[in-house]
Design a protein around this motif. Structure first.
Motif, PDB file in Angstrom:
ATOM      1  N   UNK A   9      -5.354 -17.696 -11.543  1.00 25.03           N
ATOM      2  CA  UNK A   9      -6.361 -17.582 -10.487  1.00 25.03           C
ATOM      3  C   UNK A   9      -6.301 -16.185  -9.869  1.00 25.03           C
ATOM      4  N   UNK A  10      -5.079 -15.708  -9.628  1.00 29.77           N
ATOM      5  CA  UNK A  10      -4.920 -14.410  -8.960  1.00 29.77           C
ATOM      6  C   UNK A  10      -5.397 -13.263  -9.844  1.00 29.77           C
ATOM      7  N   UNK A  11      -5.102 -13.355 -11.140  1.00 29.57           N
ATOM      8  CA  UNK A  11      -5.579 -12.296 -12.047  1.00 29.57           C
ATOM      9  C   UNK A  11      -7.112 -12.288 -12.028  1.00 29.57           C
ATOM     10  N   UNK A  12      -7.717 -13.475 -12.056  1.00 27.91           N
ATOM     11  CA  UNK A  12      -9.186 -13.553 -11.990  1.00 27.91           C
ATOM     12  C   UNK A  12      -9.679 -12.940 -10.680  1.00 27.91           C
ATOM     13  N   UNK A  13      -8.935 -13.172  -9.585  1.00 25.54           N
ATOM     14  CA  UNK A  13      -9.321 -12.601  -8.290  1.00 25.54           C
ATOM     15  C   UNK A  13      -9.249 -11.068  -8.339  1.00 25.54           C
ATOM     16  N   UNK A  14      -8.199 -10.557  -8.975  1.00 21.23           N
ATOM     17  CA  UNK A  14      -8.064  -9.091  -9.128  1.00 21.23           C
ATOM     18  C   UNK A  14      -9.213  -8.543  -9.975  1.00 21.23           C
ATOM     19  N   UNK A  15      -9.577  -9.276 -11.039  1.00 17.73           N
ATOM     20  CA  UNK A  15     -10.684  -8.820 -11.895  1.00 17.73           C
ATOM     21  C   UNK A  15     -11.982  -8.799 -11.107  1.00 17.73           C
ATOM     22  N   UNK A  16     -12.176  -9.828 -10.270  1.00 19.04           N
ATOM     23  CA  UNK A  16     -13.402  -9.882  -9.458  1.00 19.04           C
ATOM     24  C   UNK A  16     -13.415  -8.736  -8.451  1.00 19.04           C
ATOM     25  N   UNK A  17     -12.238  -8.386  -7.921  1.00 25.36           N
ATOM     26  CA  UNK A  17     -12.183  -7.279  -6.967  1.00 25.36           C
ATOM     27  C   UNK A  17     -12.596  -5.968  -7.638  1.00 25.36           C
ATOM     28  N   UNK A  18     -12.279  -5.840  -8.937  1.00 23.64           N
ATOM     29  CA  UNK A  18     -12.619  -4.607  -9.661  1.00 23.64           C
ATOM     30  C   UNK A  18     -14.033  -4.649 -10.245  1.00 23.64           C
ATOM     31  N   UNK A  19     -14.449  -5.856 -10.703  1.00 21.37           N
ATOM     32  CA  UNK A  19     -15.687  -5.914 -11.504  1.00 21.37           C
ATOM     33  C   UNK A  19     -16.793  -6.733 -10.854  1.00 21.37           C
ATOM     34  N   UNK A  20     -16.445  -7.542  -9.841  1.00 20.09           N
ATOM     35  CA  UNK A  20     -17.432  -8.453  -9.248  1.00 20.09           C
ATOM     36  C   UNK A  20     -18.334  -7.735  -8.254  1.00 20.09           C
ATOM     37  N   UNK A  58       0.840  -1.210   0.000  1.00 19.38           N
ATOM     38  CA  UNK A  58       0.000   0.000   0.000  1.00 19.38           C
ATOM     39  C   UNK A  58       0.866   1.248   0.000  1.00 19.38           C
ATOM     40  N   UNK A  59       2.029   1.165   0.671  1.00 20.14           N
ATOM     41  CA  UNK A  59       2.914   2.333   0.719  1.00 20.14           C
ATOM     42  C   UNK A  59       4.116   2.198  -0.212  1.00 20.14           C
ATOM     43  N   UNK A  60       4.389   0.964  -0.667  1.00 18.53           N
ATOM     44  CA  UNK A  60       5.519   0.702  -1.576  1.00 18.53           C
ATOM     45  C   UNK A  60       5.011   0.037  -2.834  1.00 18.53           C
ATOM     46  N   UNK A  61       4.464   0.799  -3.777  1.00 20.01           N
ATOM     47  CA  UNK A  61       3.858   0.170  -4.958  1.00 20.01           C
ATOM     48  C   UNK A  61       4.860  -0.729  -5.697  1.00 20.01           C
ATOM     49  N   UNK A  62       4.340  -1.847  -6.209  1.00 15.23           N
ATOM     50  CA  UNK A  62       5.211  -2.837  -6.849  1.00 15.23           C
ATOM     51  C   UNK A  62       5.075  -2.770  -8.369  1.00 15.23           C
ATOM     52  N   UNK A  63       6.148  -3.177  -9.057  1.00 10.32           N
ATOM     53  CA  UNK A  63       6.056  -3.309 -10.515  1.00 10.32           C
ATOM     54  C   UNK A  63       5.609  -4.741 -10.848  1.00 10.32           C
ATOM     55  N   UNK A  64       5.563  -5.044 -12.139  1.00  9.77           N
ATOM     56  CA  UNK A  64       5.059  -6.344 -12.598  1.00  9.77           C
ATOM     57  C   UNK A  64       5.821  -7.519 -11.964  1.00  9.77           C
ATOM     58  N   UNK A 121      -9.270   0.676  -3.979  1.00  9.88           N
ATOM     59  CA  UNK A 121      -9.461   1.859  -3.126  1.00  9.88           C
ATOM     60  C   UNK A 121      -8.202   2.130  -2.298  1.00  9.88           C
ATOM     61  N   UNK A 122      -7.512   1.061  -1.908  1.00 15.17           N
ATOM     62  CA  UNK A 122      -6.298   1.239  -1.101  1.00 15.17           C
ATOM     63  C   UNK A 122      -5.104   1.621  -1.982  1.00 15.17           C
ATOM     64  N   UNK A 123      -5.337   1.659  -3.297  1.00  9.97           N
ATOM     65  CA  UNK A 123      -4.268   2.054  -4.221  1.00  9.97           C
ATOM     66  C   UNK A 123      -3.222   0.971  -4.405  1.00  9.97           C
ATOM     67  N   UNK A 124      -3.600  -0.290  -4.116  1.00 11.61           N
ATOM     68  CA  UNK A 124      -2.627  -1.376  -4.262  1.00 11.61           C
ATOM     69  C   UNK A 124      -2.403  -1.691  -5.732  1.00 11.61           C
ATOM     70  N   UNK A 125      -1.139  -1.898  -6.081  1.00 11.10           N
ATOM     71  CA  UNK A 125      -0.862  -2.321  -7.454  1.00 11.10           C
ATOM     72  C   UNK A 125      -1.360  -3.754  -7.617  1.00 11.10           C
ATOM     73  N   UNK A 126      -1.952  -4.042  -8.759  1.00 13.72           N
ATOM     74  CA  UNK A 126      -2.405  -5.407  -9.041  1.00 13.72           C
ATOM     75  C   UNK A 126      -2.199  -5.629 -10.533  1.00 13.72           C
ATOM     76  N   UNK A 127      -2.347  -6.876 -10.978  1.00 14.36           N
ATOM     77  CA  UNK A 127      -2.203  -7.160 -12.405  1.00 14.36           C
ATOM     78  C   UNK A 127      -3.185  -6.307 -13.211  1.00 14.36           C
ATOM     79  N   UNK A 128      -4.407  -6.180 -12.666  1.00 12.73           N
ATOM     80  CA  UNK A 128      -5.428  -5.450 -13.416  1.00 12.73           C
ATOM     81  C   UNK A 128      -5.077  -3.966 -13.500  1.00 12.73           C
ATOM     82  N   UNK A 129      -4.566  -3.425 -12.418  1.00 14.44           N
ATOM     83  CA  UNK A 129      -4.214  -1.993 -12.443  1.00 14.44           C
ATOM     84  C   UNK A 129      -3.039  -1.736 -13.373  1.00 14.44           C
TER      85      UNK A 129
END
Ligand code: GRG
Length: 295
Positions: free
Chosen positions: A218-229, A165-171, A243-251
């Protein structure tokens, strides 16, 4: 052969019965923690990890009781992680699997203890000769689950996630985080079948590679569900990571590209199973299910 939906439902029902049997009941003074352990475990869930254990074990003709006990032990570790992840000190969630989270139903101290109780019970089950008559196989299972669940696996991944949340990650950073946080238990799920079946190295490799691609898909699908589900799809809060500004595959990739990447990963996961021929068809189907699921 059974279709995937039926096979998933059958495995879920078998593991539910095994969990019911393995989880303690008591009316002694510590009853509250035992009730919370049962509440956190006997509450639905897709039971994907147990399904993976059972299906991978079938590839090596492993005895059903061995596979079921291993599947139940792994599900206990998964449920412990959900209980602790939902705590106010971590994700602070009120809803899990469509029900109040464990600390909401009981209290925080009980939820922490229930997680601890589930984690330790899992190892007690794996170490028992009922799981496998060869103590070396039991030790290998215990060591593999400890390493998947611990600081080099799920616990380490959770630490990185909390800091993200405070240290955004790259791919690369996100891929490593997800491999540890979510992927490590999926890897155990697949490789435990090979451990129980004393499978050759090439078979273990094929399953480890499948699990790796499966976990990321599975994790990408989980990220998609967090955004779209929706909450009713997932049984838990959605949109919190964004909302927490966490980097994810989808972001990082955008939803369309992330979905494409998840489908590519499912293809690659399925390819690793060619080694096993048609015996692994349900595992291949599961990789696509993990990507297209709505909950
Ligand atoms: C607290 C040590 C510790 C670790 C927590 C697994 C985890 C690490 C946190 C869960 C939070 C989360 C949403 C992770 C993303 C992927 C994941 C594990 C989702 C839940 O798994 P499912 O979809 O859940 O298989 P069900 O309820 O179906 O079992």
């Amino acid at each position: 052969m059974l279709d995937l939906k039926t096979a998933l439902a059958e495995a879920a029902s078998s593991v539910e019965q095994e969990l019911e049997f393995l989880l303690p009941t008591t009316d002694t003074l510590e009853a509250q923690v035992v009730d919370a352990m049962r509440y956190a475990t006997l509450n639905g869930g897709k039971r994907l990890r147990p399904f993976l254990v059972m299906e991978c074990a079938k590839l090596f003709n492993v005895a059903r009781e061995s596979a079921l006990r291993t599947a139940a032990a792994l599900e206990m570790v998964h449920c412990y992680s959900l209980v602790h992840d939902d705590l106010p000190a971590m994700d602070d969630d009120d809803l899990r699997r469509g029900l109040p989270t464990c600390h909401k139903k009981f209290d925080e101290a009980t939820a922490i203890l229930a997680g601890d109780g589930l984690l330790t019970l899992a190892f007690e089950i794996l170490a028992d000769e009922k799981t496998h008559s060869d103590p070396k196989v039991c030790c290998e299972l215990v060591a593999a689950l400890a390493s998947a669940a611990g600081h080099q696996g799920m616990v380490g991944g959770q630490m990185i996630d909390l800091q993200a949340e405070t240290n955004p990650l790259d791919m690369l950073g996100i891929t490593r985080l997800q491999r540890m946080k979510t992927g490590a238990l999926f890897s155990f799920a697949c490789v435990s079948g090979a451990i129980l079946g004393r499978a050759p190295e090439a078979a273990r490799h094929a399953l480890a590679n499948y699990a790796h691609e499966f976990g990321l898909a599975f994790q990408i699908a989980d990220d998609l569900l967090d955004e779209e589900g929706t909450v009713s799809d997932t049984g838990k809060a959605v949109g919190k990571d964004a909302a927490a500004g966490k980097a994810s595959f989808v972001r990082l990739l955008g939803a369309a590209q992330a979905r494409e990447q998840a489908r590519r990963l499912a293809d690659q996961a399925a390819k690793h199973l060619d080694y096993f021929g048609e015996k692994s068809d349900l595992l291949k189907d599961l990789a696509y299910f993990a990507v297209e699921r709505r909950g």
